[in-house]
Motif scaffolding. Structure first.
Motif, mmCIF file in Angstrom:
data_model
loop_
_atom_site.group_PDB
_atom_site.id
_atom_site.type_symbol
_atom_site.label_atom_id
_atom_site.label_comp_id
_atom_site.label_asym_id
_atom_site.label_seq_id
_atom_site.Cartn_x
_atom_site.Cartn_y
_atom_site.Cartn_z
ATOM 1 N N ASN A 37 -95.788 -36.074 23.853
ATOM 2 C CA ASN A 37 -96.728 -35.063 24.460
ATOM 3 C C ASN A 37 -96.958 -34.076 23.530
ATOM 4 N N ILE A 38 -97.080 -34.358 22.291
ATOM 5 C CA ILE A 38 -97.351 -33.218 21.343
ATOM 6 C C ILE A 38 -99.000 -33.375 21.065
ATOM 7 N N ASN A 39 -99.839 -32.024 21.504
ATOM 8 C CA ASN A 39 -101.137 -32.074 21.787
ATOM 9 C C ASN A 39 -101.965 -32.023 20.450
ATOM 10 N N GLY A 40 -101.553 -31.408 19.353
ATOM 11 C CA GLY A 40 -102.172 -31.308 18.254
ATOM 12 C C GLY A 40 -101.370 -31.181 16.887
ATOM 13 N N LYS A 62 -87.314 -35.744 11.961
ATOM 14 C CA LYS A 62 -86.722 -36.425 12.889
ATOM 15 C C LYS A 62 -86.126 -35.419 13.983
ATOM 16 N N ARG A 63 -85.522 -34.122 13.416
ATOM 17 C CA ARG A 63 -84.714 -33.266 14.312
ATOM 18 C C ARG A 63 -85.613 -32.315 15.219
ATOM 19 N N VAL A 64 -86.805 -32.195 14.318
ATOM 20 C CA VAL A 64 -88.146 -31.439 15.201
ATOM 21 C C VAL A 64 -88.418 -32.276 16.279
ATOM 22 N N PHE A 65 -88.544 -33.500 16.046
ATOM 23 C CA PHE A 65 -89.134 -34.377 17.185
ATOM 24 C C PHE A 65 -87.887 -34.483 18.500
ATOM 25 N N GLU A 66 -86.699 -34.217 18.081
ATOM 26 C CA GLU A 66 -85.810 -34.510 18.932
ATOM 27 C C GLU A 66 -85.770 -32.837 19.751
ATOM 28 N N MET A 67 -85.928 -31.903 19.003
ATOM 29 C CA MET A 67 -86.319 -30.693 19.811
ATOM 30 C C MET A 67 -87.396 -30.792 20.646
ATOM 31 N N VAL A 68 -88.597 -31.365 20.588
ATOM 32 C CA VAL A 68 -89.571 -31.192 21.247
ATOM 33 C C VAL A 68 -89.407 -32.068 22.556
ATOM 34 N N PHE A 104 -95.375 -41.280 12.951
ATOM 35 C CA PHE A 104 -95.478 -39.680 13.249
ATOM 36 C C PHE A 104 -96.410 -39.726 14.466
ATOM 37 N N PHE A 105 -97.549 -39.727 14.316
ATOM 38 C CA PHE A 105 -98.716 -39.587 15.448
ATOM 39 C C PHE A 105 -98.127 -40.631 16.784
ATOM 40 N N ASP A 106 -97.493 -41.850 16.514
ATOM 41 C CA ASP A 106 -97.077 -42.456 17.664
ATOM 42 C C ASP A 106 -96.073 -41.321 18.385
ATOM 43 N N THR A 107 -95.145 -40.888 17.660
ATOM 44 C CA THR A 107 -94.089 -39.891 17.968
ATOM 45 C C THR A 107 -94.603 -38.679 18.917
ATOM 46 N N LYS A 131 -94.155 -39.005 4.675
ATOM 47 C CA LYS A 131 -92.634 -39.507 4.574
ATOM 48 C C LYS A 131 -92.150 -40.157 5.762
ATOM 49 N N TYR A 132 -92.647 -39.607 6.871
ATOM 50 C CA TYR A 132 -92.325 -40.165 7.963
ATOM 51 C C TYR A 132 -93.120 -41.448 8.346
ATOM 52 N N GLY A 133 -94.153 -41.568 7.790
ATOM 53 C CA GLY A 133 -95.198 -42.821 8.157
ATOM 54 C C GLY A 133 -96.071 -42.286 9.144
#
Length: 263
Positions: free
Chosen positions: A116-119, A74-80, A108-111, A102-104
């Motif tokens: 705009n995480i490309n891969g 979650k924190r990594v996504f906040e960072m992105v 995970f991929f929806d986030t 664990k994230y689901g």
């Protein structure tokens, strides 16, 4: 929206890697921006994991520092999310399967799509089990980057089937870490991969010098540098900007020379 193909468009790609939340949350955001502004064509962000089977000592130690700083998926996504306010550089996450599970998978991929995480690179996901997550990646237009090792042999065709984004060619057996000598016949490995895909091929594991980068990109489409960048951050802490800029500049000059020689 950025695209991984932008990193390889009419040039040899320099791909850099950082560990999320190393040396801390705010500074890792700054360093991604620094790498992008210095000319890094695509940036991989490593999501720390408790049992990182592919990571060498330098990246493991960065992961431990990140855990002390409270890193989580979650924190990594906040960072992105913060990174995307500053740069549109193509981004790829390197994450172990347990974190995604664990994230689901769907979440995970929806986030990833929303940010705009490309891969995504999942080093402990064998091709035989890739279908478990591939459908979620495809639905969200997120490239699932395959890894091909020197020992992949007759499995290469299956590994790179339907590959998009780029193919990660692993230069050496073992874990990540700078190597002064790479004994794998990379020309043959790259040639074997090209028999089955037109997707760009980037070589990683052990690459750290301009000389290596120039040599490898005579046949490959790009190079991936992780431990050398993470080591600069470890040594310079909160003041790594200048060293990172210098490092990227030298690597890009080497790749540019390869491009000129191939014209």
């Amino acid at each position: 929206m950025t695209n991984i193909s932008d990193a390889f468009k009419n040039k040899k790609a320099f791909i850099g890697f950082v560990v999320a939340c190393d040396p801390n949350f705010e500074k890792s955001i700054d360093y991604v921006e620094t790498l992008a502004d210095a000319g890094t064509d695509l940036i991989e962000i490593g999501v720390p994991f408790s049992d990182p089977i592919a990571d060498g000592p330098v990246i493991q130690e960065a992961g431990l520092r990140a855990f002390k700083n409270g890193v989580s998926t979650k924190r990594v996504f906040e960072m992105v999310a913060e990174i995307r306010k500053r740069t549109s550089v193509p981004l790829v996450l390197l994450v172990y399967l347990n974190n995604v599970f664990k994230y689901g998978y769907a979440n995970f991929f929806d986030t990833c799509h929303q940010l705009n995480i490309n891969g995504v690179i999942i080093p402990d996901l064998p091709v035989e089990e890739r279908s478990e997550v591939a459908c979620f990646a495809q639905k969200t237009d997120c490239s699932l980057i395959p890894l091909v090792a020197p020992t992949s042999g007759n499995r290469i065709k299956k590994i790179v089937a339907e590959a998009n984004g780029f193919v990660y060619a692993v230069s050496s057996l073992g874990v990540t870490g700078a190597r002064d000598r790479i004994t794998t016949d990379l020309d043959t490995l790259v040639s074997d991969i090209r028999k089955f895909t037109n997707t760009p091929i980037a070589v990683g594991f052990g690459i750290h010098s301009p000389k290596q980068a120039a040599k490898i990109t005579q046949t490959a489409d790009g190079v991936i540098v992780g431990s050398a960048i993470v080591k600069i951050i470890a040594q310079e802490g909160m003041h790594a900007e200048e060293k990172l800029i210098d490092y990227v500049s030298n690597m890009k000059k080497a790749l540019k020379q390869t491009e000129i020689n191939q014209i």
